[in-house]
Design an enzyme around this catalytic site. Structure first.
Site, short mmCIF file in Angstrom:
data_model
loop_
_atom_site.label_atom_id
_atom_site.label_comp_id
_atom_site.label_asym_id
_atom_site.label_seq_id
_atom_site.Cartn_x
_atom_site.Cartn_y
_atom_site.Cartn_z
N ASN A 120 0.86 -1.19 0.00
CA ASN A 120 0.00 0.00 0.00
C ASN A 120 0.90 1.24 0.00
O ASN A 120 1.48 1.59 1.03
CB ASN A 120 -0.90 -0.04 1.25
CG ASN A 120 -1.79 1.19 1.35
OD1 ASN A 120 -1.80 2.03 0.46
ND2 ASN A 120 -2.54 1.28 2.44
N TRP A 121 0.99 1.85 -1.17
CA TRP A 121 1.89 3.00 -1.30
C TRP A 121 1.28 4.28 -0.74
O TRP A 121 1.93 5.33 -0.72
CB TRP A 121 2.26 3.21 -2.78
CG TRP A 121 3.21 2.20 -3.34
CD1 TRP A 121 3.90 1.22 -2.65
CD2 TRP A 121 3.61 2.07 -4.70
NE1 TRP A 121 4.69 0.51 -3.51
CE2 TRP A 121 4.53 1.01 -4.78
CE3 TRP A 121 3.27 2.75 -5.88
CZ2 TRP A 121 5.12 0.61 -5.98
CZ3 TRP A 121 3.86 2.36 -7.08
CH2 TRP A 121 4.78 1.30 -7.12
N LYS A 122 0.03 4.24 -0.40
CA LYS A 122 -0.67 5.43 0.14
C LYS A 122 -0.47 6.62 -0.82
O LYS A 122 -0.51 6.41 -2.04
CB LYS A 122 -0.20 5.69 1.57
CG LYS A 122 -0.38 4.42 2.44
CD LYS A 122 -0.19 4.63 3.90
CE LYS A 122 -0.38 3.29 4.62
NZ LYS A 122 -0.27 3.40 6.06
N HIS A 125 -9.80 1.76 5.08
CA HIS A 125 -8.53 1.85 5.80
C HIS A 125 -8.69 2.85 6.96
O HIS A 125 -9.42 3.84 6.83
CB HIS A 125 -7.43 2.31 4.84
CG HIS A 125 -6.06 2.19 5.42
ND1 HIS A 125 -5.57 3.10 6.33
CD2 HIS A 125 -5.09 1.27 5.25
CE1 HIS A 125 -4.34 2.74 6.68
NE2 HIS A 125 -4.02 1.62 6.04
N GLU A 130 -6.18 -4.28 11.15
CA GLU A 130 -5.08 -3.33 11.34
C GLU A 130 -5.42 -2.46 12.54
O GLU A 130 -6.39 -1.71 12.50
CB GLU A 130 -4.96 -2.40 10.14
CG GLU A 130 -4.69 -3.09 8.83
CD GLU A 130 -4.07 -2.13 7.84
OE1 GLU A 130 -2.91 -2.35 7.48
OE2 GLU A 130 -4.72 -1.15 7.45
N GLY A 153 2.64 2.25 10.85
CA GLY A 153 3.74 3.19 10.63
C GLY A 153 4.61 3.45 11.84
O GLY A 153 5.38 4.41 11.86
N SER A 204 2.92 -2.18 10.58
CA SER A 204 4.37 -2.30 10.79
C SER A 204 4.92 -3.68 10.44
O SER A 204 5.81 -4.20 11.12
CB SER A 204 4.73 -1.92 12.23
OG SER A 204 4.43 -0.56 12.46
P1 PGA Z 1 2.60 0.28 7.84
O1 PGA Z 1 1.17 0.57 7.15
O2 PGA Z 1 3.13 -0.97 7.23
O3 PGA Z 1 3.39 1.50 7.52
O4 PGA Z 1 2.34 0.13 9.30
C1 PGA Z 1 0.25 -0.48 7.03
C2 PGA Z 1 -1.04 0.03 6.47
O5 PGA Z 1 -1.44 1.15 6.78
O6 PGA Z 1 -1.70 -0.69 5.70
#
Ligand code: PGA
Length: 228
Positions: free
Chosen positions: A8-10, A93, A150, A156, A187
């Site tokens: 997921n590159w956001k 999300h 999640e 993050g 993470s």
């Molecule tokens: P992260 O993000 O790996 O940076 O914790 C995961 C996500 O938001 O899907």
């Protein structure tokens, strides 16, 4: 099902950065026991679709309009995606809920739009609203979903959820949604991915998907897993 790894590159990357990432990714060896999906932001969809065409990765989107095609300025409908090989749509999300105030009803509508367009929704949930989210979705659509657990506080941070909590959440998701595949996100990196994959059917990867080296290292780490 093969284990699913979703990058997921956001809201990161330019088209050029995406191209460089994909070129490096395509030079690494494939992973037969995995399905890799890349979820870029909308403007990067063509570059990912073109460069992942070799079958190394499938295409995912990070969101979807809760409405069909029509007068909904700024929204990207499932119809807009026709012609693009989009396999998965992340919906709900925690960042969408937090910054865009999405509700469980909005997300239920996105699930409906995705399923109608034959795109598999990846419904993100967190403790506190798993049952409520499942209840908002039409019962016959539940088994079309993948569900990603999640915990917002782990995203993050470099500190993933404890395995005992993930086990508990997988059971809670299955209780609410039925026998659906459950992914874990928060993470995930090369060092913990295998622990999560022993419990979950896949992982959502944010930070560790941004640098191609970190992501390919994560994929390589899964080679130690027994084939499903
Ligand atoms: P992260 O993000 O790996 O940076 O914790 C995961 C996500 O938001 O899907």
């Amino acid at each position: 099902m093969k284990k699913l790894i979703v990058a997921n590159w956001k809201s990161n990357k330019t088209v050029e950065e995406a191209r460089v990432w994909l070129e490096a990714f395509n030079q690494t060896s494939g992973h037969d026991q995995l399905t890799v999906a890349i979820a870029p932001s909308w403007p990067l969809l063509p570059v990912v679709a073109e460069n992942a065409a070799g079958g190394r990765a499938v295409l995912a989107v990070q969101d979807l309009s809760p409405f069909p095609a029509g007068s909904y300025t700024g929204a990207v409908s499932a119809r807009n995606l026709e012609g693009w090989p989009v396999k998965y749509a992340i919906v709900g999300h925690s960042e969408r809920r937090r910054y865009f105030h999405e509700t469980v009803q909005d997300i239920a509508r996105k699930v409906e739009q995705a399923v109608t367009a034959r795109i598999t929704p990846i419904v993100c949930v967190d403790e506190g609203y798993i049952a409520e989210q499942a209840a908002a979705i039409e019962p016959e659509l539940l088994t079309h979903c993948l569900v990603a657990h999640e915990h917002a506080a782990t995203i993050g941070t470099g500190h993933g959820e404890s395995l005992s909590v993930v086990k508990h959440m997988v059971a809670e998701v299955k209780h609410a949604f039925g026998e659906v595949p459950v992914l874990y996100g928060g993470s995930v990196d090369a060092f913990n991915v295998n622990e999560y994959l022993l419990i979950a059917d896949g992982v959502l990867v944010g930070t560790a998907s941004l640098e191609v080296a970190a992501f390919t290292q994560l994929l390589a780490a899964t080679q130690q897993l027994e084939p499903a």
